[in-house]
Design a protein around this motif. Structure first.
Motif, short mmCIF file in Angstrom:
data_model
loop_
_atom_site.label_atom_id
_atom_site.label_comp_id
_atom_site.label_asym_id
_atom_site.label_seq_id
_atom_site.Cartn_x
_atom_site.Cartn_y
_atom_site.Cartn_z
N LYS A 1 0.95 -1.79 -0.04
CA LYS A 1 0.19 0.51 -0.18
C LYS A 1 0.44 1.32 -0.16
CE LYS A 1 -0.17 0.27 4.98
NZ LYS A 1 -1.08 -0.12 6.13
N PHE A 2 1.65 1.69 0.34
CA PHE A 2 2.89 2.13 0.67
C PHE A 2 3.50 2.97 -0.82
CE2 PHE A 2 3.14 0.42 5.23
CZ PHE A 2 2.76 1.78 5.17
N GLY A 3 3.45 1.83 -1.30
CA GLY A 3 3.86 2.31 -3.03
C GLY A 3 4.25 2.39 -3.79
N SER A 4 4.89 2.71 -4.94
CA SER A 4 5.31 1.12 -6.51
C SER A 4 6.42 0.92 -6.36
CB SER A 4 4.83 2.58 -7.30
OG SER A 4 6.16 3.64 -7.84
N HIS A 5 7.65 1.41 -5.26
CA HIS A 5 9.26 1.61 -5.66
C HIS A 5 9.87 1.78 -4.05
CE1 HIS A 5 8.54 2.80 -9.08
NE2 HIS A 5 10.09 2.60 -10.10
N TYR A 6 10.58 0.55 -3.83
CA TYR A 6 11.89 0.85 -2.65
C TYR A 6 13.05 0.61 -3.37
CZ TYR A 6 13.47 -3.89 -4.22
OH TYR A 6 14.13 -4.72 -4.60
N VAL A 7 13.52 1.18 -1.77
CA VAL A 7 14.46 0.82 -1.14
C VAL A 7 14.89 -0.27 0.13
CG1 VAL A 7 16.13 3.10 -2.42
CG2 VAL A 7 14.73 2.83 0.25
N GLY B 1 10.19 15.43 -1.67
CA GLY B 1 8.19 15.09 -0.19
C GLY B 1 7.33 13.93 -1.26
N VAL B 2 8.07 13.27 -1.07
CA VAL B 2 6.77 12.19 -1.41
C VAL B 2 6.61 11.37 0.34
CG1 VAL B 2 7.93 11.51 -3.14
CG2 VAL B 2 9.33 10.45 -1.61
N LYS B 3 5.25 11.20 0.02
CA LYS B 3 5.24 10.40 1.24
C LYS B 3 6.13 8.67 1.04
CE LYS B 3 0.55 9.94 3.58
NZ LYS B 3 -0.44 9.09 3.63
N VAL B 4 6.11 7.98 2.65
CA VAL B 4 6.43 7.08 2.34
C VAL B 4 5.70 6.15 3.34
CG1 VAL B 4 9.23 7.87 1.89
CG2 VAL B 4 8.48 8.13 4.55
N GLY B 5 6.60 4.87 3.11
CA GLY B 5 5.65 4.13 4.25
C GLY B 5 7.61 3.11 5.10
N VAL B 6 7.59 2.97 6.09
CA VAL B 6 8.68 1.98 6.81
C VAL B 6 8.51 0.78 7.48
CG1 VAL B 6 10.16 1.97 7.94
CG2 VAL B 6 9.76 4.64 7.14
N THR B 7 9.06 -0.82 6.98
CA THR B 7 9.45 -1.51 7.02
C THR B 7 10.39 -1.99 7.76
OG1 THR B 7 9.86 -3.11 5.41
CG2 THR B 7 7.68 -2.42 5.31
N LYS B 8 11.15 -2.86 8.31
CA LYS B 8 11.37 -3.36 9.44
C LYS B 8 12.64 -3.58 8.24
CE LYS B 8 9.48 -6.05 13.02
NZ LYS B 8 9.58 -6.96 13.45
N SER B 9 12.68 -3.84 6.77
CA SER B 9 13.61 -3.51 6.07
C SER B 9 13.89 -2.66 4.60
CB SER B 9 14.06 -4.81 5.72
OG SER B 9 13.22 -5.24 5.27
N LYS B 10 12.75 -1.84 4.95
CA LYS B 10 12.35 -1.06 3.01
C LYS B 10 11.44 0.01 4.16
CE LYS B 10 12.55 -5.11 -0.18
NZ LYS B 10 11.27 -6.37 0.12
N LEU C 1 9.56 2.38 1.48
CA LEU C 1 8.22 2.59 0.10
C LEU C 1 8.11 3.54 -0.26
CD1 LEU C 1 7.19 -0.84 1.83
CD2 LEU C 1 7.40 -0.53 -0.38
N PHE C 2 7.89 4.57 -1.38
CA PHE C 2 7.10 5.31 -2.16
C PHE C 2 6.76 4.95 -3.89
CE2 PHE C 2 11.98 4.62 -1.72
CZ PHE C 2 12.15 4.60 -3.17
N ASN C 3 5.85 5.65 -3.78
CA ASN C 3 5.50 6.59 -4.86
C ASN C 3 6.65 6.68 -5.29
OD1 ASN C 3 2.72 4.51 -5.63
ND2 ASN C 3 2.06 6.63 -3.94
N SER C 4 6.97 6.43 -6.82
CA SER C 4 8.19 6.99 -7.94
C SER C 4 8.16 6.33 -9.32
CB SER C 4 9.48 6.21 -6.66
OG SER C 4 11.10 7.27 -7.25
N ASN C 5 9.24 6.72 -10.16
CA ASN C 5 9.56 6.36 -10.75
C ASN C 5 10.79 5.80 -10.97
OD1 ASN C 5 11.03 8.64 -12.08
ND2 ASN C 5 8.97 10.15 -12.19
N ALA C 6 11.42 5.02 -12.07
CA ALA C 6 12.50 4.43 -12.29
C ALA C 6 13.85 5.68 -11.94
CB ALA C 6 12.57 4.17 -13.30
N LYS C 7 13.62 7.05 -13.26
CA LYS C 7 14.23 8.24 -13.18
C LYS C 7 14.36 8.88 -11.22
CE LYS C 7 14.62 12.57 -15.28
NZ LYS C 7 14.82 13.38 -14.13
N GLN C 8 13.40 9.18 -10.57
CA GLN C 8 13.26 9.83 -9.23
C GLN C 8 14.03 8.89 -8.79
OE1 GLN C 8 9.88 10.09 -7.09
NE2 GLN C 8 10.88 12.23 -6.73
N LEU C 9 13.88 7.25 -8.48
CA LEU C 9 14.35 6.26 -7.90
C LEU C 9 15.63 6.89 -7.88
CD1 LEU C 9 14.12 3.80 -6.09
CD2 LEU C 9 14.27 2.03 -7.95
N ALA C 10 16.43 6.23 -9.07
CA ALA C 10 18.15 6.47 -9.24
C ALA C 10 18.67 8.06 -8.85
CB ALA C 10 17.95 6.26 -11.07
#
Ligand SMILES: Nc1ncnc2c1ncn2[C@@H]1O[C@H](COP(=O)(O)OP(=O)(O)OP(=O)(O)O)[C@@H](O)[C@H]1O
Ligand SMILES: [Mg+2]
Length: 309
Positions: free
Chosen positions: A228-234, A251-260, A262-271
């Motif tokens: 639910k937190f988004g399309s991409h992760y680190v 300025g994006v909303k993030v979700g945090v798990t124990k190891s990741k 997550l946020f809505n993003s695209n490939a360019k912004q992920l980089a």
């Protein structure tokens, strides 16, 4: 009781000395449902299954099988349960068939034809008249499953039944379990550490950590909840810090798990995010588009500590 409820566990606890193996468990398994029981080594899966099948006694709480209280009508309840808990034990100098016949005496009306039919079902037909001491690990496992099926159970409890099975064996047992759940309405409670098997087999996933239930939802719900937190992760071991940096800078909303994170993003912004985090000394162990498997969801829920409970 809902009328299709086959197993109900209420506030179940089991202590060994003053150490709790399981504590305050509540769950139900319904007719035709395949209920996956997950948890790390020592989490309390086998203990719970032992109590449900009458092999161990609870310290507190109740178990109902087909509406009957196990503590009050032990024989009546157990007659409806088939189980294989941990490693099945057999007489090595008897054949597979003789072992099944021995167990069959516990039940009414198990004919020779029925025993052979079950041997066939679990893929042991060719070896059923050989002594068990000549069986491989996977063959003993198959015999264990056969033994659990002798009494046409309403509730089948299988603790790591795929241990030692080869790829064919795993596929056969998955097909077979799905078939008896969906056509005969057998309620199946199963544990396995192989999450890909659980993912393709189970309707419901129940996770226990240190003897306590921490998650119980349908497989779809579990995956959705993690998505639910988004399309991409680190993936990082500093998810909170990384999440804060990403939120501040991008300025994006993030979700945090124990190891990741997550946020809505695209490939360019992920980089760009990866570069920014690296500059800020956040170690990144993985990044990409979210495509959740049960394994991802499970590791997010329980974290990645290697310590046994
Ligand atoms: N007979 C026993 N006496 C004392 N402690 C026990 C006994 N059986 C289990 N335990 C303890 O109860 C806890 C739960 O064990 P259990 O065997 O139920 O875990 P599990 O989830 O099945 O683990 P695994 O994935 O390794 O099979 C552990 O801490 C274990 O050490
Ligand atoms: Mg176990």
């Amino acid at each position: 009781m809902k009328n299709n409820e086959v197993l109900r566990v209420e506030n179940l606890s089991k202590f060994y000395g003053n150490r709790a193996a399981v504590q305050g468990l509540n769950f139900c398994v319904h007719q035709g449902e395949i209920f996956g029981f997950l948890g790390a080594n020592g989490a309390g899966k086998s203990t719970t299954m032992k109590v449900i099948t009458g092999l161990a006694r609870q310290t507190n709480g109740k178990v109902f099988i087909d509406g009957q209280n196990l503590a009050k009508d032990f024989r009546g309840c157990i007659a409806k349960v088939g189980a294989m808990i941990e490693t099945p034990q057999f007489y090595p100098y008897l054949t597979g068939y003789q072992n099944l016949k021995f167990y069959a005496r516990l039940y009414k009306n198990v004919t020779k034809g029925k025993i052979l039919e079950i041997a066939n079902l679990v893929g042991l037909r060719g070896r059923i008249h050989d002594k068990v001491k000549t069986y491989s690990l996977g063959m003993k496992q198959r015999l264990g499953i056969a033994q659990a099926l002798l009494n046409d159970p309403k509730l089948l409890v299988l603790d790591e039944p795929t241990n030692g099975l080869d790829a064919n064996g795993i596929r056969e047992i998955k097909m077979f379990l799905t078939k008896i759940a969906k056509t005969k309405g057998v309620a199946i409670m199963i544990s396995s550490h192989i999450l890909s098997i659980m993912e393709s087999l189970c309707d419901t996933i129940c996770i226990i950590e240190n003897g306590r239930l921490t998650e119980m939802r349908t497989l779809d719900e579990i995956k959705k909840a993690c998505n639910k937190f988004g399309s991409h992760y680190v993936r990082t071991d500093k998810p909170n810090y990384a999440g804060m940096l990403i939120q501040e800078k991008f300025g994006v909303k993030v979700g945090v798990t124990k190891s990741k994170v997550l946020f809505n993003s695209n490939a360019k912004q992920l980089a760009e995010i990866i570069v920014y985090l690296t500059k800020n000394n956040v170690p990144i162990y993985g990044a990409g588009e979210v495509d959740y498997s049960l394994e991802d969801a499970y590791l997010d829920i329980i974290g990645t500590s290697a310590d046994v409970g």
